[in-house]
Design a protein around this motif. Structure first.
Motif, short mmCIF file in Angstrom:
data_model
loop_
_atom_site.label_atom_id
_atom_site.label_comp_id
_atom_site.label_asym_id
_atom_site.label_seq_id
_atom_site.Cartn_x
_atom_site.Cartn_y
_atom_site.Cartn_z
N ASN A 238 70.58 22.38 -15.50
CA ASN A 238 71.89 22.36 -16.13
C ASN A 238 72.77 21.24 -15.65
OD1 ASN A 238 71.50 24.85 -17.52
ND2 ASN A 238 71.67 25.86 -15.55
N HIS A 239 73.48 20.64 -16.57
CA HIS A 239 74.54 19.69 -16.25
C HIS A 239 75.85 20.46 -16.27
CE1 HIS A 239 77.30 16.25 -17.80
NE2 HIS A 239 77.42 16.42 -16.50
N LYS A 240 76.40 20.70 -15.09
CA LYS A 240 77.63 21.50 -14.95
C LYS A 240 77.39 22.87 -15.57
CE LYS A 240 80.68 17.52 -14.73
NZ LYS A 240 81.87 16.85 -15.28
N LEU A 241 78.25 23.28 -16.51
CA LEU A 241 78.11 24.62 -17.10
C LEU A 241 77.78 24.57 -18.59
CD1 LEU A 241 81.04 26.55 -15.40
CD2 LEU A 241 78.62 26.67 -14.88
N ASP A 242 77.41 23.40 -19.12
CA ASP A 242 77.16 23.35 -20.55
C ASP A 242 75.71 23.65 -20.91
OD1 ASP A 242 75.94 21.10 -19.62
OD2 ASP A 242 77.32 19.69 -20.55
N LYS A 243 74.90 23.99 -19.89
CA LYS A 243 73.52 24.44 -20.11
C LYS A 243 72.65 23.40 -20.79
CE LYS A 243 74.55 29.39 -20.13
NZ LYS A 243 74.36 30.67 -20.84
N ILE A 244 72.91 22.14 -20.54
CA ILE A 244 72.04 21.10 -21.05
C ILE A 244 70.82 21.01 -20.14
CG2 ILE A 244 71.80 18.63 -21.45
CD1 ILE A 244 74.74 18.57 -22.19
N CYS A 245 69.65 21.18 -20.70
CA CYS A 245 68.42 21.10 -19.90
C CYS A 245 67.79 19.73 -20.09
CB CYS A 245 67.44 22.20 -20.31
SG CYS A 245 67.98 23.84 -19.85
N ASP A 246 67.76 18.95 -19.05
CA ASP A 246 67.07 17.68 -19.10
C ASP A 246 66.33 17.45 -17.79
OD1 ASP A 246 69.21 17.17 -17.47
OD2 ASP A 246 70.26 15.88 -18.89
N LEU A 247 65.54 16.38 -17.75
CA LEU A 247 64.65 16.12 -16.63
C LEU A 247 64.88 14.70 -16.12
CD1 LEU A 247 62.19 17.14 -14.91
CD2 LEU A 247 60.71 16.15 -16.67
N TRP A 248 65.12 14.58 -14.81
CA TRP A 248 65.30 13.29 -14.15
C TRP A 248 64.32 13.18 -13.00
CZ3 TRP A 248 69.09 9.55 -15.38
CH2 TRP A 248 70.03 9.94 -16.34
N LYS A 249 63.95 11.93 -12.66
CA LYS A 249 63.11 11.74 -11.48
C LYS A 249 63.69 10.62 -10.62
CE LYS A 249 59.57 8.57 -13.34
NZ LYS A 249 58.10 8.36 -13.49
N LEU A 250 63.51 10.78 -9.30
CA LEU A 250 64.01 9.83 -8.33
C LEU A 250 62.84 9.18 -7.60
CD1 LEU A 250 66.46 8.69 -6.61
CD2 LEU A 250 65.94 10.55 -5.01
N ASN A 251 62.81 7.87 -7.60
CA ASN A 251 61.84 7.14 -6.80
C ASN A 251 62.36 7.05 -5.37
OD1 ASN A 251 60.63 4.68 -5.49
ND2 ASN A 251 59.49 4.61 -7.41
N GLY A 252 61.62 7.64 -4.43
CA GLY A 252 62.09 7.72 -3.05
C GLY A 252 62.13 6.39 -2.34
N GLU A 253 61.42 5.39 -2.84
CA GLU A 253 61.41 4.08 -2.19
C GLU A 253 62.57 3.20 -2.68
OE1 GLU A 253 57.62 2.29 -2.70
OE2 GLU A 253 56.56 3.79 -1.46
N THR A 254 62.75 3.13 -3.99
CA THR A 254 63.83 2.31 -4.54
C THR A 254 65.13 3.08 -4.69
OG1 THR A 254 63.22 2.86 -6.82
CG2 THR A 254 62.12 0.97 -5.80
N PHE A 255 65.07 4.41 -4.56
CA PHE A 255 66.22 5.29 -4.72
C PHE A 255 66.89 5.08 -6.08
CE2 PHE A 255 66.67 8.11 -1.41
CZ PHE A 255 67.94 8.71 -1.42
N SER A 256 66.08 4.99 -7.10
CA SER A 256 66.58 4.82 -8.46
C SER A 256 66.17 6.02 -9.31
CB SER A 256 66.03 3.52 -9.07
OG SER A 256 64.61 3.53 -9.07
N TRP A 257 67.08 6.44 -10.17
CA TRP A 257 66.84 7.57 -11.06
C TRP A 257 66.34 7.09 -12.42
CZ3 TRP A 257 66.88 12.55 -9.61
CH2 TRP A 257 67.61 12.92 -8.48
N LYS A 258 65.55 7.91 -13.08
CA LYS A 258 65.12 7.64 -14.43
C LYS A 258 65.06 8.95 -15.21
CE LYS A 258 61.28 5.79 -17.19
NZ LYS A 258 59.91 5.20 -17.15
N LYS A 259 65.66 8.94 -16.39
CA LYS A 259 65.59 10.14 -17.23
C LYS A 259 64.21 10.22 -17.88
CE LYS A 259 68.11 12.80 -20.68
NZ LYS A 259 69.31 12.86 -21.57
#
Length: 374
Positions: A238-259
């Motif tokens: 969830n994003h806050k309380l609007d119940k949007i379900c999405d998926l993100w991943k974090l690269n632990g080496e570059t510390f960058s997010w990608k949807k």
């Protein structure tokens, strides 16, 4: 390609569920009116089993009704700790569930036994269980904490960690996920129904919070799910309380997010998710709505899997298919509450020909995975 493979309803009620994986089975621990119930989902046969305390089992050793507890698997023992019980009470008793005997017991512990708390996180590295954050229970109120405590399961000794470095914020409704020897802490609940997108990393070898580069901004989350796969951190929910379900991943080496974009019928919106890794698949257990109790996201679907789904989706003729492709997709009994092993309902063997656009005739199971599909 990440693809939703199954959405299944009609299983057991799994409100405020925690779960652990042992072999091909997912053990779920959820509250009822009186005690914690254990249900087991077999990811090969796609069957649920409901466990009940044995007749000779001491009722004092079965955890009582609670929410906000944590579980952790060490070898063949699943440890349950914490949570808010009925009314204003909390619990700091350590419970243990033996996956071989399916029995509860309360191990003897020593050391600095932590205060009762709820909505904390728990991770396991080796034979050590780490508890982070949560809320101390003060009557009807709660006081948040950012402390880290650990239990060495070889000695059953509790100890408080005094970490070095800049500590994380006081946490509740956050997630903690271990990648290697590091614990990644993400998200939390903030006042006024606000969610945070902070991420902190704790090194269990040096007992210190690490200095990490600033990650790009993504939505804040709480009441979400987190898991590690191929050395990367994934956040779903969830994003806050609007119940949007999405998926993100974090690269632990570059510390960058990608949807992450997924294929297949997307998951309906819900909160209180709980997810588990079973090889290349994520088992997602839902919390409150009861519409779809379980979903499976395949992170690395095989060509055979994709071909079978295409046959179902486009209604292709199956007369020329080889035997291993046209074998049945499901073999379980559909009881009043779904696919339970102990259901008294007569189950019909569903063949590929009985499926229409990925749905079994009952409408209760979508995109059924084939047993031993690979």
């Amino acid at each position: 390609m990440y693809r939703w493979m199954l959405h299944m309803s009609g299983g057991p009620q799994i409100c405020d569920c925690t779960a652990a994986v042992f072999g091909d089975e997912v053990y779920t621990f959820s509250w009822s009116s009186y005690m914690i119930y254990v249900n087991i989902f077999n990811t090969v046969s796609l069957r649920w089993r409901m466990m009940t305390p044995g007749s000779g089992e001491c009722q004092l050793e079965v955890p009582s009704h609670r929410i906000g507890h944590s579980i952790a698997l060490v070898d063949y023992i699943i440890y349950l700790w914490g949570g808010r019980q009925s009314g204003t009470s909390g619990c700091n008793v350590l419970y243990a569930f033996d996956v071989d005997t399916h029995r509860w017991f309360t191990p003897m512990v020593r050391g600095n036994v932590p205060q009762a708390r709820c909505f904390h996180s728990a991770v396991v590295l080796g034979k050590v269980m780490y508890i982070h954050g949560g809320a101390y229970i003060r009557g009807f109120g709660e006081t948040w904490t950012n402390e880290i405590i650990k239990l060495g399961t070889a000695t059953m000794v509790w100890s408080l960690i005094n970490p070095r470095g800049s500590p994380s914020h006081a946490q509740r409704y956050h997630s903690a996920t271990n990648i290697g020897t590091e614990m990644f802490v993400f998200g939390r609940y903030r006042d006024k129904n606000e969610a945070c997108n902070n991420i902190s990393v704790f090194d269990t070898e040096t007992n210190s919070w690490m200095n990490t580069p600033s990650a790009q901004i993504i939505p804040g989350y709480w009441l979400h799910s987190a898991f590690a796969y191929n050395g990367e951190l994934y956040i779903f929910g969830n994003h806050k309380l609007d119940k949007i379900c999405d998926l993100w991943k974090l690269n632990g080496e570059t510390f960058s997010w990608k949807k992450v974009e997924t294929k297949g019928e997307s998951l309906s919106k819900e909160e209180w998710e709980c997810c588990c890794n079973v090889r290349d698949r994520i088992i997602l257990l839902k919390g409150l709505s009861g519409e779809n109790d379980l979903s499976i996201l395949d992170l690395n679907p095989s060509l055979k899997t994709l071909c079978k789904l295409a046959v179902i989706q486009y209604g292709l003729k199956q007369a020329g298919l080889t035997h291993d492709v046209s074998t049945p997709f499901a073999d379980f009994a559909q009881g009043e509450r779904g696919p339970f092993v102990n259901s008294g309902a007569a189950g019909a063997l569903r063949s590929l020909r009985s499926l229409r656009l990925g749905r079994i005739a009952s409408g209760r199971v979508d995109y059924m995975l084939l047993r031993d599909i690979d």
